[in-house]
Every structure is written in C-alpha cells, then in structure tokens.
Design an enzyme around this catalytic site. Structure first.
Site, PDB file in Angstrom:
ATOM      1  N   CYS A   1       0.838  -1.212   0.000  1.00 63.36           N
ATOM      2  CA  CYS A   1       0.000   0.000   0.000  1.00 63.36           C
ATOM      3  C   CYS A   1       0.868   1.255   0.000  1.00 63.36           C
ATOM      4  CB  CYS A   1      -0.875   0.040   1.247  1.00 63.36           C
ATOM      5  SG  CYS A   1      -1.993  -1.351   1.395  1.00 63.36           S
TER       6      CYS A   1
HETATM    7  C1  BEZ Z   1       0.628  -4.746   1.920  1.00 61.39           C
HETATM    8  O1  BEZ Z   1       0.075  -3.696   1.659  1.00 61.39           O
HETATM    9  O2  BEZ Z   1       1.822  -4.859   1.797  1.00 61.39           O
HETATM   10  C2  BEZ Z   1      -0.131  -5.932   2.433  1.00 61.39           C
HETATM   11  C3  BEZ Z   1      -1.268  -5.759   3.176  1.00 61.39           C
HETATM   12  C4  BEZ Z   1      -1.950  -6.878   3.652  1.00 61.39           C
HETATM   13  C5  BEZ Z   1      -1.492  -8.140   3.344  1.00 61.39           C
HETATM   14  C6  BEZ Z   1      -0.365  -8.304   2.534  1.00 61.39           C
HETATM   15  C7  BEZ Z   1       0.324  -7.186   2.081  1.00 61.39           C
END
Ligand code: BEZ
Length: 211
Positions: free
Chosen positions: A45
């Site tokens: 994100c």
């Molecule tokens: C991420 O944004 O890196 C992420 C969020 C939840 C699960 C896996 C990755």
C-alpha cells in the site's frame, strides 16, 4: 448483492484526511477513482499511495478525482503519510477515507472475508459523473495494482462515451479502434467518412476519432 457495472455508486459521508466527506458533494461533476487498501503501514500500500500521488496530474487531465480508503482512523492515515513521503518521494495529495467502522467498505463490498477476514482487498471503482460504476478491478492484498492500466481503461471508457467505437486488446491512446457492432455500415459511413478496414463484417477497424 455486490455492486456491478452500471449500478449507481452509493453515497456516503465518512471521515477523511480532508475532514468529514460527503462522497457525492466531493465528487461533483467529475469522474472518480475510489480505491481501497488493506491497512495503513503496510508495504505494498505504501508504494501504491506514493505512485498515485505522482499520477494525480494524469487523472486531473481526464477530469478524474482520486480518493483512497482504508479501515484505519484519520490519525493513522496522517502519520502513515509521512512514511509514504519519506520512502516514495511523495505524500498522498488526495483525500484518504478513514473507514474505521467499515461503513464504506461494506457499502461497496470491499471486504472479501474468504480472502482477508477484516481488511479490505484492493478494490478499484471508476465512477462516472452520473455516479454510475464503470470499472471494478479487484486485486488481492499481496499484489500491487497497475494504476497505469486504470488510466488506460479510463481513456478507453471516455473515448467510447462520445464515439461509437470500442477499443481492441492492449489498445493505447492514438491507436486504431473498432466500430461498434451495433452501428450499421450506412450509419458508420456518416460517422467515419474516410472509411474503415473491414477485416470481417463484424471487425471494422478505423482510426481513433480525434487521435
Ligand atoms: C501490503 O500492503 O503490503 C499488504 C497488506 C496486507 C497483506 C499483505 C500485504
């Protein structure tokens, strides 16, 4: 029932980094890309939000407002913003919805419990100025989205709003397009006086209007 293409995008009022935000008022007469994130302070994100900040001028050019969402409070969004600026070179320059009670996530079906129990998946909703849903790509949490592809799809959708054409596989702006199958040859002659390449009666390739 899950939101589908052509449905009216539900209105809502929710906290955001720009204060209490009424979605319809904020959207006004613009197109909107509403995109959700599983959680603040997560790695994928972080890269997506920074990239979207850099891409904002491209959305602006197309009369598209962008707005992010995750199920964390405003204070967390603000704190996370600093990390995004530090690591990606840009902080979000668009509002982030703080969907702490999951009001919007539930309205839009952004929580897919069989994939992620409590967090939102990576949903994208393209909404037109009439508040109709026009595109709904959905990615799992571990896969960062390709927002250049969202721009490409917007170019296609906006082109087909005003011209009786569709766009072929992997189309890029400026490339040839396809006359809509619903348009008769007689009607097509009026719209495309320079003619087209009829590879099949149903596959009529023409220069992109205005391209
Ligand atoms: C991420 O944004 O890196 C992420 C969020 C939840 C699960 C896996 C990755």
């Amino acid at each position: 029932m899950a939101l589908q293409l052509g449905d009216t995008a539900p209105n809502f009022t929710q906290d955001s980094t720009d204060g209490a935000l009424n979605f319809y008022q904020w959207a006004g007469d613009s197109w909107v890309v509403l995109f959700s994130h599983p959680k603040d302070f997560t790695p994928v994100c972080t890269t997506e939000l920074g990239y979207m900040a850099g891409l904002k001028p491209e959305f602006d050019k197309r009369n598209v407002k962008i707005i992010g969402l995750s199920v964390d409070p405003v204070e967390a969004h603000r704190e996370w913003s600093k990390d995004i600026e530090e690591t990606q070179g840009r902080a979000p320059n668009y509002p982030m919805i703080a969907d702490h009670d999951r009001k919007v996530a539930d309205l839009y079906g952004m929580i897919h419990p069989n994939a992620l129990e409590t967090m939102t998946v990576r949903s994208v909703f393209l909404i037109d100025p009439n508040k109709r849903v026009r595109l709904i790509p959905t990615y799992p949490a571990s896969t960062g989205r390709n927002f250049d592809e969202i721009l490409r799809a917007i170019d296609s959708i906006q082109l087909t709003e005003t011209n009786k054409v569709a766009t072929p596989v992997n189309w890029r702006p400026g490339q040839d397009v396809i006359i809509l199958p619903s348009l008769s040859n007689d009607d097509a002659k009026a719209l495309f006086p320079d003619g087209w390449d009829a590879q099949k009666p149903y596959l009529r390739v023409v220069k992109q209007p205005g391209g």
